[in-house]
Motif scaffolding. Structure first.
Motif, short mmCIF file in Angstrom:
data_model
loop_
_atom_site.label_atom_id
_atom_site.label_comp_id
_atom_site.label_asym_id
_atom_site.label_seq_id
_atom_site.Cartn_x
_atom_site.Cartn_y
_atom_site.Cartn_z
N GLU A 79 -8.47 -13.23 0.50
CA GLU A 79 -8.34 -14.48 -0.24
C GLU A 79 -8.27 -14.21 -1.75
O GLU A 79 -8.57 -13.11 -2.20
CB GLU A 79 -9.54 -15.40 0.05
CG GLU A 79 -9.69 -15.79 1.52
CD GLU A 79 -8.58 -16.67 2.04
OE1 GLU A 79 -7.83 -17.23 1.20
OE2 GLU A 79 -8.44 -16.81 3.28
N GLY A 80 -7.88 -15.23 -2.47
CA GLY A 80 -7.90 -15.17 -3.94
C GLY A 80 -7.01 -14.08 -4.50
O GLY A 80 -5.86 -13.91 -4.10
N LEU A 81 -7.57 -13.32 -5.45
CA LEU A 81 -6.80 -12.30 -6.15
C LEU A 81 -6.33 -11.18 -5.22
O LEU A 81 -5.39 -10.46 -5.55
CB LEU A 81 -7.64 -11.70 -7.28
CG LEU A 81 -7.91 -12.62 -8.47
CD1 LEU A 81 -8.81 -11.94 -9.48
CD2 LEU A 81 -6.59 -13.03 -9.15
N GLY A 127 -6.02 -0.88 -6.59
CA GLY A 127 -7.30 -1.50 -6.25
C GLY A 127 -7.22 -2.66 -5.27
O GLY A 127 -7.63 -2.56 -4.11
N THR A 128 -6.68 -3.80 -5.72
CA THR A 128 -6.64 -4.97 -4.86
C THR A 128 -5.65 -4.80 -3.70
O THR A 128 -5.86 -5.34 -2.61
CB THR A 128 -6.25 -6.22 -5.67
OG1 THR A 128 -5.01 -5.99 -6.34
CG2 THR A 128 -7.32 -6.56 -6.69
N VAL A 129 -4.60 -4.01 -3.94
CA VAL A 129 -3.60 -3.80 -2.87
C VAL A 129 -4.23 -3.04 -1.70
O VAL A 129 -4.10 -3.44 -0.53
CB VAL A 129 -2.39 -3.03 -3.42
CG1 VAL A 129 -1.45 -2.60 -2.28
CG2 VAL A 129 -1.62 -3.88 -4.42
N TYR A 130 -4.92 -1.95 -1.98
CA TYR A 130 -5.55 -1.17 -0.92
C TYR A 130 -6.64 -1.99 -0.22
O TYR A 130 -6.80 -1.93 1.00
CB TYR A 130 -6.14 0.12 -1.49
CG TYR A 130 -5.12 1.22 -1.73
CD1 TYR A 130 -3.77 0.95 -1.84
CD2 TYR A 130 -5.53 2.55 -1.84
CE1 TYR A 130 -2.85 1.95 -2.06
CE2 TYR A 130 -4.61 3.56 -2.07
CZ TYR A 130 -3.27 3.26 -2.18
OH TYR A 130 -2.36 4.27 -2.40
N ARG A 152 0.84 -1.21 0.00
CA ARG A 152 0.00 0.00 0.00
C ARG A 152 0.87 1.25 0.00
O ARG A 152 0.66 2.19 -0.79
CB ARG A 152 -0.89 -0.01 1.23
CG ARG A 152 -1.77 1.23 1.43
CD ARG A 152 -2.20 1.33 2.89
NE ARG A 152 -1.06 1.51 3.78
CZ ARG A 152 -1.08 1.19 5.08
NH1 ARG A 152 -2.14 0.64 5.63
NH2 ARG A 152 0.01 1.42 5.81
N ASN A 153 1.87 1.27 0.86
CA ASN A 153 2.74 2.44 0.96
C ASN A 153 3.57 2.64 -0.31
O ASN A 153 3.78 3.78 -0.74
CB ASN A 153 3.68 2.29 2.16
CG ASN A 153 2.94 2.26 3.48
OD1 ASN A 153 1.77 2.64 3.56
ND2 ASN A 153 3.59 1.79 4.53
N GLN A 154 4.01 1.54 -0.89
CA GLN A 154 4.79 1.63 -2.13
C GLN A 154 3.95 2.17 -3.29
O GLN A 154 4.37 3.06 -4.03
CB GLN A 154 5.36 0.24 -2.45
CG GLN A 154 5.86 0.06 -3.88
CD GLN A 154 4.85 -0.70 -4.72
OE1 GLN A 154 4.26 -1.70 -4.27
NE2 GLN A 154 4.64 -0.26 -5.95
N VAL A 155 2.74 1.65 -3.44
CA VAL A 155 1.85 2.14 -4.50
C VAL A 155 1.53 3.62 -4.28
O VAL A 155 1.55 4.42 -5.22
CB VAL A 155 0.55 1.30 -4.54
CG1 VAL A 155 -0.47 1.94 -5.48
CG2 VAL A 155 0.85 -0.13 -4.99
#
Length: 393
Positions: free
Chosen positions: A386-388, A370-373, A320-323
């Motif tokens: 879970e999952g993606l 998106g998925t990271v946050y 999150r911090n990197q993005v």
């Protein structure tokens, strides 16, 4: 005092800077830029000492990538992408390390890791075919890491899927020359690669899941903190460092351009308090992005160095911090560039090239928030994504 890679990059800054526009025209890095990077040891920074590498820390690596990108954006991008591959190769079978580095420890290894290949098990290894895009710096590389899915004998992917990273010599894949016609990062030469029904010996194959869970490095017997760092920290580090470095380059060009500029109202820009405020605010945001990225990596390094587990929650927060650092820096240049006036749109000025390249950097999958946050928030609340939502974390 020992001269660092950063020192050598800065010593060659005039030539590096000249190589940026030419790379944009050629659609790849210039040979002279590659010579400077090889002389500086750019791609050997994370390479093991056993094969002529430097094994530097995360701050030293990120700062060298940023400096290169500020001078020559595509060179910085290639430094950040190709420069991480020796870190992974250090965990590979000693036989493939010797094949890659035995005769020339300055050999560069390309990618990409997107699992576009189909690898069918056969005696002693796999038969693989596929086409991959975005192979940054590939013209100057003699090997490549290529992503693939492990298939059954009929070419189907059984469940649960197994993603592979396959190490392939230049003689076994083709570069598609006209496949990199883009608006930004043109000079990276991130062309398509193709393999058709090629045999890959087992020792040149790594399972992605074993990189993520740390079993690959443990079995390789590497005790150095550098190689025990999580994949999800090291792989994005160079890419985000390059993006921030490009933004730093645009800031430097804008400051130089605005120094003597007279705006449309006939006022010296240095006497315009609104532009001066915006410039200072953007500079602070870019600096914050720089330190945020490096501090984030160093904190994870400290956990690893202390022998502590880097939990999924901590890895997700790190991603999150990197993005965020990448987006923070690019948003900052969007406050600078429009304030440079209409002449800054001219193709013979460097500002437009930096602006295009920085925005292109955000298009890399590693910068998708998106998925990271989502995963960072869920794990922070005590839930198990879970999952993606676990992808690339």
């Amino acid at each position: 005092m020992t001269e660092s890679v950063l020192d050598r990059i800065l010593a060659g800054q005039d030539e590096l800077r000249k190589g940026g526009p030419e790379a944009d025209r050629l659609g790849r890095l210039t040979d002279s830029t590659v010579e400077i990077m090889k002389a500086a040891g750019s791609i050997k920074m994370l390479q093991p000492r056993t094969h002529g590498g430097l094994e530097v820390g995360v701050r030293e690596f990120a700062e060298a990538v940023m400096a290169t990108a500020a001078l020559n954006p595509p060179a910085g991008w290639v430094h950040g992408v190709v420069g991480v591959h020796p870190w992974q190769l250090a965990m590979a079978d000693p036989r493939v390390q010797e094949e890659v580095w035995g005769e020339d420890d300055s050999t560069w290894v390309a990618s990409p890791y997107m699992p576009n290949g189909r690898a069918i098990p056969v005696a002693g290894g796999y038969r693989m075919s596929g086409r991959w895009g975005f192979s940054s710096g590939t013209d100057h590389c003699r090997w490549a890491f290529l992503g693939a899915m492990k298939c059954d004998a009929d070419g189907n992917v059984p469940g649960p899927p197994t993603m592979l990273h396959v190490i392939v010599p230049r003689s076994e894949y083709s570069i598609i020359e006209d496949s990199w016609d883009v608006v930004g990062l043109k000079g990276t030469g991130s062309k398509d690669l193709v393999i058709e029904d090629t045999f890959i010996p087992e020792y040149r194959v790594m399972e992605y899941s074993r990189l993520i869970d740390g079993s690959q490095v443990r079995e390789a017997g590497l005790s150095q903190t550098l190689y025990r760092m999580p994949w999800s920290c090291m792989f994005p580090l160079g890419i985000t460092a390059a993006t921030i470095g490009i933004c730093e380059g645009l800031l430097a060009e804008a400051m130089n351009y605005q120094r003597e500029r007279i705006n449309a109202q006939g006022t010296a820009v240095r006497d315009d308090p609104y532009t001066m405020y915006a410039m200072a605010d953007a500079a602070a945001q870019i600096r914050s992005a720089r330190e945020g990225l490096i501090t984030n990596a160093e904190r994870i390094r400290d956990l690893v160095d202390a022998g502590k587990e880097v939990s999924f929650e901590r890895r997700a927060a790190g991603r999150r911090n990197q993005v965020n650092a990448a987006w923070q820096a690019v948003r900052a240049i969007d406050d600078i560039y429009p304030r440079c006036g209409g002449a800054a749109l001219r193709m013979d000025r460097p500002l437009q090239r930096y602006w295009r390249d920085a925005h292109a950097g955000l298009h890399h999958a590693i910068h998708n928030p998106g998925t990271v946050y989502h995963a960072a928030s869920l794990s922070g609340l005590g839930f198990q994504p879970e999952g993606l939502l676990r992808a690339m974390i």
